[in-house]
Design an enzyme around this catalytic site. Structure first.
Site, PDB file in Angstrom:
ATOM      1  N   ASP A 172      16.733 -38.420 -54.509  1.00 38.67           N
ATOM      2  CA  ASP A 172      15.467 -37.704 -54.385  1.00 38.67           C
ATOM      3  C   ASP A 172      14.511 -38.494 -55.269  1.00 38.67           C
ATOM      4  O   ASP A 172      14.555 -38.399 -56.489  1.00 38.67           O
ATOM      5  CB  ASP A 172      15.620 -36.264 -54.900  1.00 38.67           C
ATOM      6  CG  ASP A 172      14.351 -35.461 -54.688  1.00 38.67           C
ATOM      7  OD1 ASP A 172      13.253 -36.063 -54.701  1.00 38.67           O
ATOM      8  OD2 ASP A 172      14.434 -34.230 -54.507  1.00 38.67           O
ATOM      9  N   HIS A 173      13.682 -39.321 -54.642  1.00 31.40           N
ATOM     10  CA  HIS A 173      12.919 -40.292 -55.442  1.00 31.40           C
ATOM     11  C   HIS A 173      11.986 -39.608 -56.439  1.00 31.40           C
ATOM     12  O   HIS A 173      11.560 -40.223 -57.403  1.00 31.40           O
ATOM     13  CB  HIS A 173      12.162 -41.272 -54.540  1.00 31.40           C
ATOM     14  CG  HIS A 173      11.018 -40.658 -53.809  1.00 31.40           C
ATOM     15  ND1 HIS A 173      11.126 -40.128 -52.565  1.00 31.40           N
ATOM     16  CD2 HIS A 173       9.736 -40.479 -54.183  1.00 31.40           C
ATOM     17  CE1 HIS A 173       9.967 -39.657 -52.190  1.00 31.40           C
ATOM     18  NE2 HIS A 173       9.099 -39.856 -53.143  1.00 31.40           N
ATOM     19  N   HIS A 217      12.099 -31.863 -53.228  1.00 31.12           N
ATOM     20  CA  HIS A 217      11.285 -32.291 -54.369  1.00 31.12           C
ATOM     21  C   HIS A 217      10.809 -31.107 -55.224  1.00 31.12           C
ATOM     22  O   HIS A 217      10.957 -31.101 -56.447  1.00 31.12           O
ATOM     23  CB  HIS A 217      10.044 -33.059 -53.900  1.00 31.12           C
ATOM     24  CG  HIS A 217      10.339 -34.254 -53.060  1.00 31.12           C
ATOM     25  ND1 HIS A 217      11.448 -35.026 -53.260  1.00 31.12           N
ATOM     26  CD2 HIS A 217       9.670 -34.811 -52.025  1.00 31.12           C
ATOM     27  CE1 HIS A 217      11.443 -36.016 -52.374  1.00 31.12           C
ATOM     28  NE2 HIS A 217      10.377 -35.895 -51.619  1.00 31.12           N
TER      29      HIS A 217
END
Lengths: 507, 394
Positions: free
Chosen positions: A196-197, A259
């Protein structure tokens, strides 16, 4: 992981940890992610000597390419996407570690060729059987690739084997569970790194430092002092050419389930015992377990959805969502969602969390605002300005930083109060550019540090929380579009918070 | 201490910096008031295009210069440094050999666009104090009240290390970290001995050690691989090539000494009590022992016009016996890259090529300003260098 205790020359160096020798195998290597993010990140890690010389990249995709052709493509991509000029000698040295294996992901022969290539590379580049498989493909291939890797005995090795999975991890609770079962039949949870950047962003990591390295905030971080929390994740962009993909996804799947919930868990979690991946992720998961599930038949009380129509964003006229290329002209996909969540635990009982996330909103901003309760006794009754609550804002983008809003006396004879912001901006205190999220996350995976990756229980909990919403919104068809591009979303979103006697922050 | 001089000399002040004159009755409050005026003036000129102007200070940065001629370079360094380390800079010029002249103070504040976004103005305050003759010793007491409370104090000392010097002692006492550059030294032996003395008083950085980071990392990387690590216990010969120093061309380059001292201290080698062998004045060979194993450390001066003076050119470690191997890190002929290579028996392992940019002074300093604690590895390396020089001198 290599540490200074083992290597006497590593003590005192700026980086006391570097990755062990390994091969990173990228599935879907001709896609955008590889050239925009992965290769630039790996090249930079190599130039900073954070990955060893005994390292290789095996790119896998359907197209017929030679090693040289693929290297040339990546060289062009670096020129286009790297932040700084590429050092040619450094590139030539790095390029020698890149190899290409052509194949169809559904064809077992691809994996046989891959296995042969990996054995040769292990010998030539001394990569010691350590593997990272990076699934940068469309999500429908995640399960089949894992299965084929298992069938080809590639999920085991004389070294370690890890699997990185890009999002989306499923499209609802059922599909996520099915995918997890497919991956888990081949790889253990410890081997799976769900990327999950957002978690690779410096400011998201700073949430841990902010909360647990500063003693002054923790005593206030509870229902006694906090009135409510607002999480805003607003984008000005539309679907940017990804209409066909986005139309199957929507904002809840694209942003909220992953996110936003990851960030929320960092705000809501209890202090971990240590900063180990297990302890941090245990606390995050525990916090999200305390979120009260919204029953399907009461979604309308707690959530609002929207889709943008035509409007003006940043001074430009923009088309509505249904007019975007690749989008169904009758689409009922939501591009905006506002949700009210409640926690059932001691720390957060009765403290609502209001979340809004959407595309084509007025301004690009991602922030968490902690709004404190008013002072218990009103002393300044003669002041001409109303008393406002203290607000602590943690901005994730842009202008990453922290702002504390408080009252101060205006100079003069009269007792006048003005509300001022005390601002800390990362950019003004630390002018250096933080590392790209992918650099941090790729290195962490190679170091076997899963702290910044999503564990299955968090992913599952995310789907458990949003699935009733998605089911409730499946029927009937909504009256879309219901907000103009360039606004803050549909009217109903304002009603969601205003009926509790509160307001969205003016951003 | 007298008041401020009336004239502004562009050498003394940073070009394009906002500056205000201080009245005769100089005191701390006056300097602070002038700085506050500068900030207000700067803030008033910020346009929408320039973005917000922010006053952030992460540290106090004291600089001592022995000559006013070095001010221009210092201004440039501080300007570049601001983007990563917004600070209050106190630049002291002490010209001891010149006729007595009381302290003059110049104040400026200047802003740089922040590197990542260019939409913020990172601002720095700079106070220049200039003294001559007998007034030089007063600089420490003039600078101390101008330090910003609660922020760490760094001192970049751009003169020889004079441990007995009163001003130096006073400044070191106020400092959390002292930064020097042994590459500028005219007498490396004395400089390294002085460093050992200073380790008891303050954390210390040597920019020449910082220049070696890429070298040390490259060498450490060899031994992250478990199989190659055994080679460290079989090293019998170390070859260190360097270019001659500018100020002391006959001496051994401090960079070569530091790398030698680092290897010996990290690998727990004991310096043999025998004089080093000297060959044609260009090669010096030290002997070390580790148990029964003898290790020779060869420091060789080589000519290479493409490489800056005093720089390390090559490090080669040779392991013998069962774990026979060669570990080689060398600078390319044009000085722009490092090449690494390992040979174990007849097998060559993958090497790599890394850019070796000549870092600006500000980049080197920036790296040292991130650290507040003592660098024990550096201290051990310097202690070993001092031992080596003692044996060499005996």
């Amino acid at each position: 992981m290599t540490e200074s205790m083992q290597n006497p020359l590593r003590a005192g160096l700026r980086f006391e940890r570097t990755a062990e020798p390994c091969v990173i195998v990228i599935f879907g290597a001709t896609g955008d992610l590889t050239k925009r993010k992965l290769i630039p990140a790996l090249f930079r890690l190599s130039q900073q000597q954070l990955i060893p010389a005994e390292f290789a990249i095996v790119a896998t995709a359907r197209q017929q390419l030679s090693d040289e052709e693929f290297r040339a493509r990546m060289r062009d991509a670096l020129a286009q996407f790297a932040d700084e000029p590429v050092d040619e000698s450094g590139w030539q040295s790095f390029a020698g570690s890149i190899f290409y294996v052509q194949g169809d992901f559904g064809d077992q022969a691809t994996y046989s060729r891959l296995k042969e290539a990996l054995e040769v590379i292990d010998r030539k580049r001394d990569t010691q059987g350590n593997r990272v498989y990076y699934l940068a493909t469309a999500p429908e291939y995640f399960g089949p690739i894992a299965r084929h890797l298992g069938d080809a005995q590639l999920s085991r090795s004389k070294g370690w084997v890890r699997l990185i999975v890009e999002k989306p991890f499923g499209s609802d609770l059922e599909s996520a569970r099915k995918l997890n079962a497919e991956l888990s039949s081949v790889f253990s949870e410890e081997q799976i790194f769900r990327i999950d950047h957002y978690l690779g962003k410096e400011t998201v990591q700073n949430l841990l430092v902010f909360r647990f390295a500063n003693n002054i905030f923790e005593p206030l971080w509870n229902r006694q002092y906090i009135d409510h929390v607002q999480v805003t994740n607003a984008e000005t962009i539309g679907v940017e050419g990804r209409g066909a993909f986005y139309d199957k996804v929507g904002v809840v799947r694209d942003m909220l389930q992953n996110h936003v919930f990851q960030v929320l868990s960092l705000i809501a979690m209890e202090p971990p015992v240590t900063l180990s991946a297990k302890d941090v992720r245990d606390e995050k998961a525990k916090a999200m377990r305390a979120v009260r599930a919204i029953p399907k038949d009461r979604v309308h009380e707690y959530a609002v959805r929207g889709q943008y129509g035509t409007g003006y964003v940043l001074g430009e006229s923009v088309v509505g969502y249904r007019e975007e290329p690749g989008v169904d002209p009758e689409s009922s996909t939501e591009t905006f969602a506002a949700v009210k969540l409640l926690f059932d635990n001691w720390r957060w009982a009765d403290v609502p969390v209001y979340i809004r996330s959407g595309k084509r909103l007025q301004k690009r901003v991602t922030e968490i605002a902690i709004q404190f309760k008013e002072a218990p006794h009103r002393l300044f009754t003669d002041t001409d300005s109303p008393l406002e609550p203290n607000v602590l804002v943690i901005r994730i983008q842009p202008n990453e930083g922290i702002t504390l809003r408080f009252g101060a006396k205006l100079p003069g004879q009269a007792m006048r109060i003005r509300w001022v912001n005390m601002d800390f901006r990362y950019g003004s205190s630390f002018g250096v550019k933080p590392p790209e999220a992918y650099e941090r996350l790729l290195l962490d995976c190679m170091l076997n540090d899963s702290t910044l990756f999503a564990r299955w229980d968090m992913v599952e909990r995310g789907w458990e929380l949003v699935t009733p919403m998605l089911e409730a919104w499946a029927e009937p068809a909504p009256d879309f579009p219901n907000y103009e591009a360039g606004t803050w979303g549909p009217e109903a979103a304002f009603g969601l918070i205003e009926r509790d006697g509160r307001n969205w922050r003016k951003l | 201490m007298a008041g401020i001089g009336e004239s502004f000399d562009t050498l003394r002040m940073r070009p394009n910096a906002k500056q205000l004159e201080i009245s005769n009755a100089l005191d701390v409050a006056a300097v602070e008031r002038v700085l506050a005026e500068l900030w207000q003036n700067n803030a008033g000129e910020v346009t929408d295009e320039a973005g917000a102007m922010l006053r952030a200070r992460a540290l106090n940065f004291m600089v001592f210069l022995p000559a006013e001629a070095e001010l221009a370079l210092t201004h440039e360094v501080i300007a570049e440094l601001t983007s990563s380390h917004p600070c209050r800079a106190l630049v002291m010029v002490g010209e001891k050999q010149k006729p007595d002249r009381d302290i003059e103070i110049f104040v400026s504040a200047f802003c740089e666009a922040s590197a990542p976004t260019r939409d913020l103005q990172l601002c720095c305050e700079e106070v220049v104090l200039i003294a001559r003759g007998r007034y030089v010793v007063e600089l420490a007491s003039a600078a101390a009240p101008l330090l910003v409370t609660d922020l760490p104090v760094f001192l970049w000392w751009r003169d020889g290390l004079l441990v007995e010097d009163k001003l130096f002692s006073l400044l070191v006492r106020a400092t959390d970290r002292l930064i020097i550059d042994s590459n500028k030294s005219e007498d490396p032996g004395a400089e390294f001995s002085a460093m050992v003395h200073l380790f008891k008083q303050t954390a210390l950085s040597d920019l020449n050690w910082t220049r070696l980071n890429t070298w040390r990392t490259s060498m450490a990387n060899f031994y992250d691989v478990a199989e190659l690590r055994a080679g460290l216990d079989a090293v019998s010969r170390v070859r260190l090539d360097y270019t001659a120093q500018e100020r002391h061309p006959e001496g051994v380059s401090p960079q070569a000494l530091l790398i030698g001292g680092w290897l010996a201290s990290r690998l727990d080698w004991t310096l043999a009590d025998t004089q080093p062998l000297k060959e044609h004045n260009e090669r010096l060979v030290f002997s070390f022992l580790k148990g029964n194993r003898q290790i020779t450390l060869e420091l060789t001066r080589v000519a290479n016009p493409g490489i800056n003076p005093g720089r390390l050119v090559r490090v080669e470690l040779e392991a013998t016996g069962e774990n026979q191997a060669q570990f080689d890190v060398r600078r390319s002929d044009d000085g722009s890259h490092l090449q690494t290579q390992v040979r174990v028996g007849a097998v060559t392992h993958p090497g790599r090529v890394l850019p070796l940019r000549n870092q600006s002074m500000a980049q080197l300093l920036s790296s040292d300003l991130e650290i507040l604690t003592r660098d024990r590895v550096f201290e051990d390396a310097v202690r070993m260098v001092v031992q080596m020089m003692r044996v060499g001198a005996s």
